[in-house]
Design an enzyme around this catalytic site. Structure first.
Site, PDB file in Angstrom:
ATOM      1  N   GLY A  78       2.990   2.151  10.698  1.00 20.17           N
ATOM      2  CA  GLY A  78       2.787   1.446  11.959  1.00 20.17           C
ATOM      3  C   GLY A  78       2.506  -0.019  11.738  1.00 20.17           C
ATOM      4  CB  ALA A  79       0.464  -2.303  11.617  1.00 18.11           C
ATOM      5  CG  MET A  80      -0.034  -3.385   4.882  1.00 19.25           C
ATOM      6  SD  MET A  80      -1.039  -1.944   4.433  1.00 19.25           S
ATOM      7  CE  MET A  80      -2.244  -2.724   3.369  1.00 19.25           C
ATOM      8  CD  GLU A  91      -2.937   1.123   2.313  1.00 21.03           C
ATOM      9  OE1 GLU A  91      -3.782   2.030   2.365  1.00 21.03           O
ATOM     10  OE2 GLU A  91      -2.844   0.229   3.174  1.00 21.03           O
ATOM     11  CG  ASN A 110      -0.348  -6.854   4.034  1.00 22.64           C
ATOM     12  OD1 ASN A 110      -0.361  -6.001   3.171  1.00 22.64           O
ATOM     13  ND2 ASN A 110       0.549  -6.885   5.008  1.00 22.64           N
ATOM     14  CG  HIS A 117      -7.926  -1.886   8.041  1.00 18.81           C
ATOM     15  ND1 HIS A 117      -8.769  -0.998   7.424  1.00 18.81           N
ATOM     16  CD2 HIS A 117      -6.863  -1.143   8.479  1.00 18.81           C
ATOM     17  CE1 HIS A 117      -8.254   0.222   7.472  1.00 18.81           C
ATOM     18  NE2 HIS A 117      -7.106   0.166   8.112  1.00 18.81           N
ATOM     19  CD  GLU A 157      -3.140  -1.976  10.662  1.00 19.07           C
ATOM     20  OE1 GLU A 157      -3.683  -2.229   9.575  1.00 19.07           O
ATOM     21  OE2 GLU A 157      -2.731  -0.836  10.947  1.00 19.07           O
TER      22      GLU A 157
END
Length: 896
Positions: free
Chosen positions: A265-267, A125, A269, A305, A302
């Protein structure tokens, strides 16, 4: 969608691509310098799009081969473009086989496929996938992925990708493989792979429907003792999403991986969340209460999400707040609920919720308000951009969350849940827009939200003016609310917004009055939500026997600046009696702001500074009130952030403001030393460390008392801080003592800094705290060394690296963004240092460089002398050769 430098992308120009992608088969032969990526794409014509070629984006790729339906492209069928490739085809369904080669070891941008500590990681991203293979990597291209990973078994014993594991096996020459399948269609920005030497903490849990799922948190083996809290947070997030929104984990496993080198910070996926280690690792020895809270919040964000961002995603990047604003709101609600559930009583639960809300608003005012007032001001759904990475902003995230919160306030908990249910029923598996989301909220509740949509299109922080008139003869109180939004770049004319304003009226005895509007038969609750939709509206409350004190924007019901006339006595009254804890805190902050800015004006004029006696009395009343939750008192008595105060100062001048804050802290520390000491001694937490709201609140107020005592600098304070530092049983207490010592002129601070470094020199995350603390240090005496010299020296520390974002954010970001008086020094050396570092960072990591560049975007708010010095370095950076689009956009808009 990446553009050439200076070419904007516009939301109104969106068109679907002629061909989408149905399935993707990827095969990675992982090698540090020559990773080979084979992809098979099944492309299908989009019946809703104009005819056209297959569009494939690609950056920095070595194309080894490309076949269309098994054959090489015919003459003229394949075209290279500035952004990748185009293929002229006519079939409804086309199979593409593409082989590329990339060099992960040379990828210092940390976008796409890169290496960190010998392992392979991805960050796709927003547009990282195009640096892995040629692909139409837009969020509206959703496909099902099957992935095969092959790597050296000794170097990378763990091979992970999205979805469910199909098979693993050993290969000749010490290599091995794994195959993964993601059963859900997703955009390429949610693709992930990890190949590294990691160990996992695992737990099996049942979902609400009874399915057993596997949860894994993958880290380096040495960090396994620091991931228990992250795992607990993941489980709490699962349960909360099931209970509050009826949303269940849809995969057989869910994985979190921690990596040291990460831009964000984080993703989120799909099924394989990749995290910055900062938001995974925490134990009492290395993590503060705030670290524990942040891990819980980011893990939740996350995980949430998975539905608000993955199952339903964005049609295009202009809709980024569709997933981010909504998910920030969800993680804020989760944090408030977790804090409340852990509390020991209903009053403690209410206070815990208020403290969480206060923290949210502190972040909004300190980070987003300046953005709304600067050259990068944009609506939560921007109309154009040059570089999408620059729009992962406080506006999109924090203000976006406030817009969602307003919907929740207007529609109520049940109405909001109904809207969410409808949203998923209509759009699961789709890439949609903000209009689709608000449309579902309107349809589910029979509400007219047309005017509310202006929040998505207008930039700037609205100003809400409130005027009240009491009529003793008619026993009524009339409240007039007026709104206006200042002009922002590209938006001169602003229309009225739909603003929910939560209101209460407080009687002379300090008790809330029941509210009855003119025309109503009976009085109702003591808090009412008024819906301001026009430029100005008036409401008349009846049955009021004496002039009340209004309590406006309770719970901070809208992200606005409230203009209301309140003298010191009224602020002190609300500090003591307002039943809304947020507004009680806000009254104290308004009083502190008034005092601090008045002191700054005296300092700027060279006159003596005097703290009003009435303010000291009001401050003390809160400090000694043992019936109040310590966490709330700690938030209430903490000074407003310098960033927020500079926004309120006209014009902004950091030096006299810093002098005012030092003077105010010292005066309070000296005048109330006995009270601070008594509270400090009473708040000691016995027993082993636990992350719990009650204990965290006591530690927070205890550390605040210590900082005020150290600001004055008496010998008792120095002894207490030194003793706490040496005997602390957890990082919150140890770091709190170190912070108190560093934010003073006590010579013991140098000894403590050295001891802290020696103890944690091999712990990267803890050293980030050490770097940050020194970068943010104030000068408490004129003969103290300038912070800039210390920052330059720390860059030579073996633990510091310009290639590690966490180190940059801590040391350079701390100095540029959180130490205004030292950064804006009169000789301009801070600005020269900023220019030097932005250009150096931009060579390898434009995303990090652009974040550092933003430290000077709001330069026009300062005094003319400061503006003149800043303009010189802005123009210097603008003229640097080879500047990335990321930094070019920031500097260009600042100078425009």
């Amino acid at each position: 969608m990446r553009t050439q430098q200076g070419t904007p992308v516009r939301r109104e120009a969106y068109q679907p691509l002629a061909y989408g992608v149905e399935t993707v088969d990827l095969d990675f032969l992982l090698d540090p310098k020559a990773t080979q990526v084979s992809s098979r794409l099944v492309c299908v014509r989009n019946p809703d799009a104009p005819a056209g070629p297959i569009v494939l984006f690609g950056e920095g790729l070595e194309l080894l081969s490309l076949h269309i339906d098994g054959a090489e492209p015919a003459a003229g069928q394949l075209r290279k473009t500035d952004s990748g490739l185009e293929l002229d085809v006519s079939a409804e369904r086309v199979v593409l086989d593409i082989v590329t080669r990339i060099d992960p070891s040379a990828n210092l941008t940390l976008s796409g496929l890169y290496q960190s500590r010998g392992g392979y990681y991805t960050q796709c991203e927003a547009e990282g996938f195009r640096s892995i293979t040629y692909f139409p990597d837009r969020p509206d291209i959703m496909a099902r992925y099957t992935v095969r990973l092959e790597a050296d078994a000794a170097a990378c014993p763990v091979l992970l990708s999205n979805g469910n594991l199909l098979e693993t096996g050993n290969l000749p020459n010490g290599r091995h493989f794994a195959r993964w399948e993601d059963p859900f269609p997703k955009p390429s920005y949610l693709f992930a792979l990890v190949a590294a030497d990691l160990k996992a903490l695992e737990r099996k849990v049942d979902t609400a429907s009874g399915r057993e799922v596997l949860l894994q948190v993958w880290v380096e083996e040495r960090d396994l003792d620091r991931v228990g809290h992250a795992m607990d947070s993941l489980i709490h997030s699962m349960r909360w999403d099931e209970e509050v929104f009826g949303l269940e984990l849809d995969l057989d496993r869910f994985m979190i991986v921690a990596v040291s080198d990460f831009n964000m910070g984080a993703m989120e996926n799909k099924g394989l969340n990749i995290f910055n280690t900062k938001y995974v690792l925490a134990n009492p020895e290395t993590g503060t209460d705030l670290d524990f809270e942040n891990v819980e919040s980011v893990v939740a964000h996350e995980y949430f999400h998975n539905w608000t961002g993955n199952r339903v995603t964005c049609r295009d990047w202009f809709q980024l707040t569709l997933k981010e604003g909504l998910t920030v709101f969800r993680d804020q609600q989760f944090t408030a609920d977790m804090m409340a559930r852990a509390s020991d009583s209903p009053d403690a639960a209410a206070s815990a919720r208020a403290v969480t809300r206060i923290a949210n608003v502190r972040g909004l005012r300190g980070g987003q308000f300046p953005e709304d007032a600067g050259p990068m001001a944009h609506p939560i759904r921007p109309d154009s951009y040059q570089e999408i990475n620059n729009f992962y902003t406080a506006t999109v995230y924090q203000k976006g969350a406030e817009v969602i919160r307003m919907l929740h306030t207007l529609l109520g908990r049940e109405g909001f849940r109904n809207g969410m249910d409808l949203y998923f029923s209509y759009h699961d598996g789709q890439a949609v827009t903000c209009d689709d989301f608000v449309g579902c909220m309107a349809e589910a509740n029979g509400a007219d939200l047309d005017r509310f949509m202006r929040w998505y299109s207008q930039a700037g922080t609205p100003r809400l003016k409130a005027e009240g008139v009491y009529d003793p003869a008619g026993r009524s109180y009339s409240l007039t609310l007026s709104q206006s939004t200042p002009a922002t770049p590209g938006q001169a004319d602003k229309l009225p917004l739909h603003i929910p304003v939560a209101v209460g009226l407080i009687g002379a005895d300090g008790v809330d009055l029941p509210l009855q509007l003119e025309g109503e038969a009976h009085a109702g609750d003591s808090t009412r939500v008024l819906e301001l939709k026009d430029a100005s509206q008036t409401w008349r409350f009846t049955g009021i026997d004496a002039e009340p004190v209004p309590s406006l924007l309770r719970g901070y019901s809208a992200p606005v600046i409230l203009d209301v006339v309140e003298d010191d006595a009224r602020l002190a009254f609300r500090m003591a009696h307002d039943s809304d804890p947020f507004n009680r805190w806000d009254a104290a902050q308004r009083y502190m702001e008034r005092v601090a800015l008045a002191l700054a004006a005296e300092a700027a004029a060279g006159r003596p500074m005097e703290v009003p006696q009435a303010f000291g009395h009001a401050f003390r009343a809160l400090l000694v009130n043992a019936s109040l939750d310590p966490a709330f008192v700690a938030e209430t008595l903490a000074l407003p952030s310098e960033a927020y105060l500079l926004e309120r100062m006209q014009p902004a001048d950091p030096a006299p403001l810093r002098a005012a804050l030092i003077h105010l802290s010292r005066e309070l520390g000296q005048a109330l030393q006995g009270d601070f000491l008594a509270r400090y001694m009473d708040l000691e937490v016995d027993g082993e460390y636990r992350y719990h709201p009650a204990d965290a609140g006591k530690r927070a107020l205890r550390n605040l008392c210590l900082r005020y005592m150290m600001a004055w600098g008496g010998p008792t304070a120095v002894q207490l801080a030194s003793l706490q530092f040496k005997t602390a049983g957890n990082m919150t207490e140890r770091y709190g003592a170190l912070a108190a010592l560093v934010q003073s002129d006590a010579p013991e601070r140098l000894e403590a800094l050295e001891a802290f470094h020696e103890r944690y020199k091999d712990d990267a995350l803890v050293l980030d705290k050490w770097f940050l603390l020194q970068a943010c240090a104030w000068r408490w005496s004129a003969d103290a060394p300038a912070t800039l010299e210390r920052v330059r020296a720390l860059m030579d520390n073996p633990a510091f690296s310009l290639s590690n974002p966490n180190k940059v954010y801590s040391l350079l970001g701390g100095y540029f963004k959180a130490n205004a008086a030292e950064f804006h020094r009169e000789d301009g050396a801070g600005y020269a240092f900023w220019a030097e570092q932005v250009v150096a960072l931009d060579r390898n990591n434009p995303q990090v460089a652009s974040r550092m560049a933003r430290a000077l975007e709001g330069w026009r708010k300062f005094t003319p002398a400061i503006q003149a010095r800043i303009r010189v370095v802005l123009e210097q950076v603008a003229g640097a050769e080879g500047l990335s689009p990321d930094v070019t956009e920031i500097i260009g808009k600042a100078l425009a």
